[in-house]
Design an enzyme around this catalytic site. Structure first.
Site, PDB file in Angstrom:
ATOM      1  N   SER A 192      37.847  33.403   6.503  1.00  0.00           N
ATOM      2  CA  SER A 192      36.593  32.260   6.135  1.00  0.00           C
ATOM      3  C   SER A 192      36.343  31.265   7.077  1.00  0.00           C
ATOM      4  O   SER A 192      37.585  30.808   7.938  1.00  0.00           O
ATOM      5  CB  SER A 192      36.929  31.439   4.887  1.00  0.00           C
ATOM      6  OG  SER A 192      37.212  30.504   4.433  1.00  0.00           O
ATOM      7  N   ASP A 193      35.545  31.286   7.140  1.00  0.00           N
ATOM      8  CA  ASP A 193      34.763  29.753   8.542  1.00  0.00           C
ATOM      9  C   ASP A 193      35.461  29.131   8.135  1.00  0.00           C
ATOM     10  O   ASP A 193      35.523  28.829   6.493  1.00  0.00           O
ATOM     11  CB  ASP A 193      33.472  29.794   8.475  1.00  0.00           C
ATOM     12  CG  ASP A 193      33.363  28.900  10.040  1.00  0.00           C
ATOM     13  OD1 ASP A 193      34.221  28.277   9.764  1.00  0.00           O
ATOM     14  OD2 ASP A 193      32.135  29.161  10.352  1.00  0.00           O
ATOM     15  N   TRP A 194      35.570  27.632   8.750  1.00  0.00           N
ATOM     16  CA  TRP A 194      36.318  26.592   8.092  1.00  0.00           C
ATOM     17  C   TRP A 194      35.821  25.758   6.844  1.00  0.00           C
ATOM     18  O   TRP A 194      34.457  24.789   7.513  1.00  0.00           O
ATOM     19  CB  TRP A 194      36.613  25.434   8.956  1.00  0.00           C
ATOM     20  CG  TRP A 194      38.302  25.787   9.648  1.00  0.00           C
ATOM     21  CD1 TRP A 194      38.986  24.985   9.821  1.00  0.00           C
ATOM     22  CD2 TRP A 194      38.401  27.309  10.231  1.00  0.00           C
ATOM     23  NE1 TRP A 194      39.755  25.700  10.950  1.00  0.00           N
ATOM     24  CE2 TRP A 194      40.233  27.218  11.221  1.00  0.00           C
ATOM     25  CE3 TRP A 194      37.919  28.548   9.970  1.00  0.00           C
ATOM     26  CZ2 TRP A 194      40.713  27.782  11.473  1.00  0.00           C
ATOM     27  CZ3 TRP A 194      38.868  29.692  10.795  1.00  0.00           C
ATOM     28  CH2 TRP A 194      39.370  29.495  10.974  1.00  0.00           C
TER      29      TRP A 194
END
Length: 527
Positions: free
Chosen positions: A248-250
């Site tokens: 995932s993106d942060w």
């Protein structure tokens, strides 16, 4: 006696290690052998991050099985996140403007080498979202607006990065084309457009063997990208046969069961959904053990595929990753990527008859614009400004003078007295917000117009993260666009030994039409 020795070796792990440390075996086979030796707790520890220090992403090692830690670091333009002693490269959009596949590969190799020297084993790039929103805050990180060009250019970069024994991470999947409300917006796109415009560069990266992929903040057709069954499972893993893993993106993970079952393999940067909640979901049967195994298998396969087990990481963030070779390459890239937009009367290259050159504008010396902001920003420990670079290369018989953007009257006076004026203008952008418009701002258009009114030999050099308006274009004979040139800004050899290619204004006009439509549509949206 022999049985006792063998039993001891197995307990110590040597027999287990031998079964997956044969570098001649296929990566997935090695990963399967290792997976069989892992406890459920160990498996769970591999599918989430453990904070943002010392790297922006960290996954703990598993010492019992000699599984190395994963160290993730931004970004697409070099070693980012405030890291010192690293090369500030030209932006990806700049490199793409060269249309040079070999140059892109050299850049990828150099990027990967510096990341490895800094201790990284997952470099968070390339970023291949299509620049469909002209004011997009991260367009400077992208490969531009053309799916075909993006698809061609991403391949040599992925290969170059991973040549260093680290993973590339292609991002942000999918349709992540604006920063405006990026965590909540739904990009509603029909299937054909997704496959023809937004997906091709990702498909090219996967076909090139990219080891990891990052899903984005936004929703795609009303479903968050990191829990989107269609984009993650139906397209990416089933139709395309992707064997790597999806992180995932942060902060882009929104659930446990839905995200895991829809195809997310790793939560970043923490364990809020894929730590204890995932353990409970597996225990309850809401996420199967087979799915957990698949998540871990994908991560291990990617690690084996680039050689993380075979060439252990020994780098450190404090190491100086710069080199004369990288400085030379950064200069070469910036020069070859500088686009000649206009050159009436062959004003460039500058004729030896011009003995006084006026460098005008804050961007030329006082406040150079060389990089965008956010996770794609790289510190420039050293910087050659345009004024310094031109002064150094003009020759002893040429006088180079400088005036900042204001007061405009002083700049005009200096320009009028010179044989030729080079006006440096620019704007930048930043992750987390889009540009408010496509203008240069800060009175720079007025500065160019004022200089051009008194100096017929006016060259304008534009540093920009993407599309930009040039209302003064009819009044100036020569225009260069350098995009985000990086630390070697002033050593590009332009305009003395110009290296560029003809560039039609039609592309800018086309973008302007897109921009007007975009502004009209955004004005209807709620703030």
């Amino acid at each position: 006696m022999l049985s006792a020795i063998l039993f001891t070796l197995v307990v110590l792990g040597y027999a287990h290690e031998a079964s997956w440390m044969n570098a001649q075996d296929p990566p997935e086979q090695r990963a399967q052998a290792l997976l069989k030796q892992m406890t459920q707790s160990e498996k769970l520890s591999m599918v989430h991050g453990k904070g943002t220090k010392p790297y922006v992403g960290n996954v703990n090692a598993i010492p019992r099985l000699n599984i190395p830690a994963l160290t993730l670091e931004d970004g697409p333009q070099g070693v980012a996140d405030g890291t010192k002693k690293t090369t500030c490269w030209p932006s990806a959009l700049t490199v793409v403007a060269s249309w040079d596949l070999d140059l892109m590969n050299k850049w990828g190799v150099a990027l990967g080498k510096e990341q490895r020297m800094k201790g990284t084993n997952i470099a968070l790039g390339p970023m291949v979202n299509i620049a469909r929103v002209p004011v997009g805050g991260r367009n400077f990180e992208s490969f531009g607006e053309d799916p075909y060009l993006s698809s061609q250019m991403v391949v040599p970069q992925v290969l170059g990065i991973q040549e260093n024994g680290i993973m590339a991470c292609v991002k942000h999947w999918a349709a992540n084309n604006q920063e405006y409300h990026r965590r909540t917006v739904s990009e509603n796109v029909d299937e054909r457009t997704l496959h023809e415009i937004y997906f091709p560069a990702f498909k090219a990266a996967i076909d090139a063997g990219v080891a990891s992929l990052m899903c984005s903040y936004n929703k795609v057709n009303n479903v968050y990208a990191c829990e989107n069954e269609y984009t993650l499972n139906t397209v990416l893993k089933n139709a395309w046969g992707y064997k790597g893993f999806v992180m995932s993106d942060w902060g882009a993970t929104h659930s446990t069961v839905l995200a895991a079952n829809s195809g997310l393999d790793m939560q970043m940067p923490d364990d809020s959904f894929f730590g204890a909640p995932l353990a409970a979901a597996v225990q309850a049967g809401n996420v199967t053990r087979a799915r957990l195994d698949d998540m871990v298998l994908r991560i291990l396969t990617s690690m084996f595929s680039v050689g993380i087990f075979d060439t252990p990481q020994t780098g450190d963030l404090g190491v100086d990753s710069r080199s004369p070779e990288h400085t030379k390459l950064a200069r070469e890239i910036a020069a070859k990527a500088t686009v000649l937009v206009k050159n009436n009367d062959q004003l460039l290259p500058i004729s030896p008859k011009y003995k006084t050159i006026a460098v005008i504008g804050d961007v030329g010396e006082k406040a150079p614009i060389i990089a965008g902001g956010g996770s794609g920003h790289v510190n420039a420990d050293s910087l050659v400004t345009p004024f310094a670079g031109i002064s150094a290369r003009a020759g002893e018989n040429v006088k180079v003078v400088y005036a900042p953007s204001s007061p405009v009257a002083d700049a005009v006076k200096l320009a009028s007295a010179a044989d030729i004026a080079i006006v440096f203008v620019g704007t930048t952008s930043h992750e987390g917000t889009d540009r408010s418009d496509l203008s240069l701002g800060n009175g720079q258009d007025e500065l160019v117009a004022a200089v051009a009114a008194v100096q017929n030999n006016t060259v304008v050099v534009v540093h920009t993260p993407g599309a930009v308006l040039m209302p003064w274009e009819p009044s100036v004979p020569s225009i260069l666009v350098g995009f985000m040139p990086g630390q070697e800004d002033g050593m590009l050899l332009y305009p003395f030994s110009l290296r560029g290619f003809s560039y039609s204004l039609h592309c800018i006009v086309w973008l302007l039409h897109m921009y007007r439509a975009f502004v009209a549509e955004r004005s209807k949206a709620p703030v």
